[in-house]
Design a protein around this motif. Structure first.
Motif, PDB file in Angstrom:
ATOM      1  N   GLY A  46       0.798  -1.214   0.000  1.00 31.81           N
ATOM      2  CA  GLY A  46       0.000   0.000   0.000  1.00 31.81           C
ATOM      3  C   GLY A  46       0.832   1.266   0.000  1.00 31.81           C
ATOM      4  N   PHE A  47       2.039   1.199  -0.574  1.00 38.40           N
ATOM      5  CA  PHE A  47       2.937   2.347  -0.664  1.00 38.40           C
ATOM      6  C   PHE A  47       3.351   2.861   0.709  1.00 38.40           C
ATOM      7  N   LEU A  48       3.496   1.945   1.670  1.00 37.80           N
ATOM      8  CA  LEU A  48       3.986   2.367   2.982  1.00 37.80           C
ATOM      9  C   LEU A  48       5.423   2.848   2.842  1.00 37.80           C
ATOM     10  N   PRO A  49       5.782   3.957   3.511  1.00 33.06           N
ATOM     11  CA  PRO A  49       7.148   4.483   3.408  1.00 33.06           C
ATOM     12  C   PRO A  49       8.163   3.542   4.032  1.00 33.06           C
ATOM     13  N   ASP A  50       9.387   3.607   3.533  1.00 33.93           N
ATOM     14  CA  ASP A  50      10.459   2.767   4.050  1.00 33.93           C
ATOM     15  C   ASP A  50      11.603   3.668   4.500  1.00 33.93           C
ATOM     16  N   THR A  51      12.407   3.165   5.413  1.00 31.64           N
ATOM     17  CA  THR A  51      13.570   3.906   5.886  1.00 31.64           C
ATOM     18  C   THR A  51      14.767   2.979   5.909  1.00 31.64           C
ATOM     19  N   GLY A  52      15.934   3.575   5.982  1.00 25.93           N
ATOM     20  CA  GLY A  52      17.156   2.784   6.024  1.00 25.93           C
ATOM     21  C   GLY A  52      18.284   3.495   5.299  1.00 25.93           C
ATOM     22  N   ARG A  53      19.426   2.851   5.289  1.00 18.65           N
ATOM     23  CA  ARG A  53      20.606   3.426   4.650  1.00 18.65           C
ATOM     24  C   ARG A  53      20.679   2.986   3.190  1.00 18.65           C
ATOM     25  N   ILE A  54      21.036   3.912   2.327  1.00 16.85           N
ATOM     26  CA  ILE A  54      21.196   3.609   0.901  1.00 16.85           C
ATOM     27  C   ILE A  54      22.558   2.951   0.717  1.00 16.85           C
ATOM     28  N   VAL A  55      22.550   1.640   0.545  1.00 18.24           N
ATOM     29  CA  VAL A  55      23.786   0.868   0.421  1.00 18.24           C
ATOM     30  C   VAL A  55      24.423   1.077  -0.950  1.00 18.24           C
ATOM     31  N   HIS A  56      23.583   1.179  -1.971  1.00 17.18           N
ATOM     32  CA  HIS A  56      24.076   1.343  -3.346  1.00 17.18           C
ATOM     33  C   HIS A  56      23.145   2.296  -4.079  1.00 17.18           C
ATOM     34  N   LEU A  57      23.750   3.253  -4.802  1.00 20.01           N
ATOM     35  CA  LEU A  57      22.962   4.212  -5.564  1.00 20.01           C
ATOM     36  C   LEU A  57      23.673   4.511  -6.877  1.00 20.01           C
ATOM     37  N   SER A  58      22.971   4.263  -7.969  1.00 16.92           N
ATOM     38  CA  SER A  58      23.491   4.586  -9.295  1.00 16.92           C
ATOM     39  C   SER A  58      22.355   5.218 -10.088  1.00 16.92           C
ATOM     40  N   THR A  59      22.575   6.420 -10.597  1.00 21.83           N
ATOM     41  CA  THR A  59      21.520   7.163 -11.281  1.00 21.83           C
ATOM     42  C   THR A  59      21.794   7.245 -12.778  1.00 21.83           C
ATOM     43  N   PRO A  60      20.770   7.542 -13.577  1.00 21.99           N
ATOM     44  CA  PRO A  60      20.982   7.731 -15.012  1.00 21.99           C
ATOM     45  C   PRO A  60      21.943   8.894 -15.273  1.00 21.99           C
ATOM     46  N   GLN A  61      22.634   8.815 -16.401  1.00 27.48           N
ATOM     47  CA  GLN A  61      23.560   9.882 -16.764  1.00 27.48           C
ATOM     48  C   GLN A  61      22.771  11.122 -17.190  1.00 27.48           C
ATOM     49  N   PRO A  62      22.974  12.254 -16.525  1.00 26.21           N
ATOM     50  CA  PRO A  62      22.263  13.484 -16.924  1.00 26.21           C
ATOM     51  C   PRO A  62      22.613  13.904 -18.349  1.00 26.21           C
ATOM     52  N   SER A  63      21.636  14.473 -19.032  1.00 29.13           N
ATOM     53  CA  SER A  63      21.837  14.935 -20.404  1.00 29.13           C
ATOM     54  C   SER A  63      20.847  16.063 -20.673  1.00 29.13           C
ATOM     55  N   ALA A  64      20.775  16.490 -21.929  1.00 30.49           N
ATOM     56  CA  ALA A  64      19.820  17.529 -22.294  1.00 30.49           C
ATOM     57  C   ALA A  64      18.379  17.060 -22.117  1.00 30.49           C
ATOM     58  N   ASP A  65      18.168  15.722 -22.133  1.00 33.78           N
ATOM     59  CA  ASP A  65      16.814  15.167 -22.015  1.00 33.78           C
ATOM     60  C   ASP A  65      16.580  14.422 -20.702  1.00 33.78           C
TER      61      ASP A  65
END
Length: 374
Positions: A46-65
């Protein structure tokens, strides 16, 4: 993005007493844009919020789009005291369909390990035919529950093989490190040595309620045969698997990228080790496997009834005492997470046998709050 304007800069200009850089008739829209909000929440509960430490984070490469608006980084913690939003992912295309293609690709490249997120849900949403066609209204999710919340969720055989191979490579790396520091022992060796035979190791992995046994035969250094077994039957075999393991720089968990040739497909998968789990990102799909504890270490009490936390939270109030008799749906504990209160009720009638936390304490997801007997 569709107007090529920086609204924050405009706000600063106006605050400084300068006129707006453009008037309304000078602003032109080009293309189509979407904003997807990446949240630390569990859509399946039901979309309950979660908490904790971000162990791994990789985001898309920013660009013009593609633009990623975020204030968190790997190693940060999402707490119970603030909104659980991780980032805003903003994309642009020449039209709605192209913008959605850009969005789907960007979501495939977004990787978060350490807590639940809505990324997989957003992917399914962006793939929905009705959503692509713009047939969207407030009841959209309820009308498309089967597509947005699929019950059958089975990992690919490739993901299973990659998880097992990465796990065994990591075990061998740790053993080699122990040898380097003078801790070598023939009883702790994991080099798969066999007399007059190929070396073989077996990795046990769990995905939900399903357990997989993966046999990895070492044909020569860096070359393997991998057999995936489920319920005593072989479900997949990959031969002449050549691999290369590249650890992430500065990663304390031994995580890294695994390149492996599986049935003529070159896989480049990020593999993240976290506590007793292995997370594999393969072709935009995230698969989380757990490593079952040996039976002699499993002290779980199978007979007692208990109530566990549905999310990381703070205990606001404990409404019962040890020894109390409760009926079904009796309120037991009040929790607080993300400035919202949640009442935990008894699933059935019974007697309270133990209470593990008190008012004001912070509790992680999945921890036992109250134990009871029927």
């Amino acid at each position: 993005m569709v107007t090529s304007t920086d609204l924050v800069q405009w706000q600063l200009e106006v605050a400084a007493g300068n006129p707006l850089p453009k008037l309304q008739h000078e602003i032109h829209c080009t293309g189509h844009a979407f904003e997807a909000r990446i949240y630390a929440e569990n859509p399946d509960t039901g979309f309950l919020p979660d908490t904790g430490r971000i162990v791994h984070l990789s985001t898309p490469q920013p660009s013009a789009d593609v633009r990623v608006e975020t204030g968190v980084q790997q190693g940060d913690a999402i707490s119970v005291f603030y909104d659980p939003m991780i980032a805003k992912l903003v994309v642009r295309g020449n039209d709605r369909r192209e913008a959605l293609r850009v969005l789907r690709k960007a979501l495939d490249e977004y990787e978060v390990v350490g807590l639940h997120t809505n990324i997989a849900f957003l992917k399914r949403l962006a793939q929905s035919k009705d959503f692509i066609d713009g047939q969207v209204e407030t009841g959209f999710i309820n009308k498309h529950l089967e597509d947005l919340f699929p019950k059958a969720n089975v990992p690919s055989n490739e993901a299973i093989a990659l998880a097992a191979l990465a796990y065994l490579i990591d075990s061998s790396t740790q053993a080699a490190r122990a040898t380097q520091f003078g801790l070598a022992s023939p009883w702790s060796a994991v080099d798969s040595f066999r007399l007059n035979a190929f070396g073989m190791q077996t990795a046990l992995l769990e995905y939900g309620d399903q357990q997989y046994s993966v046999q990895v035969l070492v044909l020569q250094p860096g070359v393997y045969t991998i057999r995936v077994m489920c319920e005593g039957k072989q479900v997949a075999e990959f031969t002449q698997v050549r691999s290369q393991w590249s650890p992430f720089a500065g990663s304390p968990s031994g995580s890294g990228q695994l390149q492996a040739l599986l049935d003529r497909r070159l896989c480049r998968s990020n593999v993240v080790f976290s506590k007793e789990s292995i997370t594999v990102f393969d072709q935009g799909q995230m698969s989380v496997f757990s490593i079952p504890a040996p039976q002699f270490l499993d002290h779980t009490d199978k007979g007692a009834g208990s109530i566990t936390t549905p999310m990381s939270c703070k205990i606001v109030q404990v409404l019962v005492n040890i020894g109390d008799e409760v009926e079904q749906d009796t309120p037991l504990v009040v929790l607080e997470a993300m400035k919202m209160e949640h009442v935990i009720k008894a699933p059935k009638a019974g007697q309270i046998s133990d209470i593990f936390y008190k008012k004001g304490e912070l509790v992680e997801e999945g921890k036992t709050l109250v134990a009871f007997t029927e």
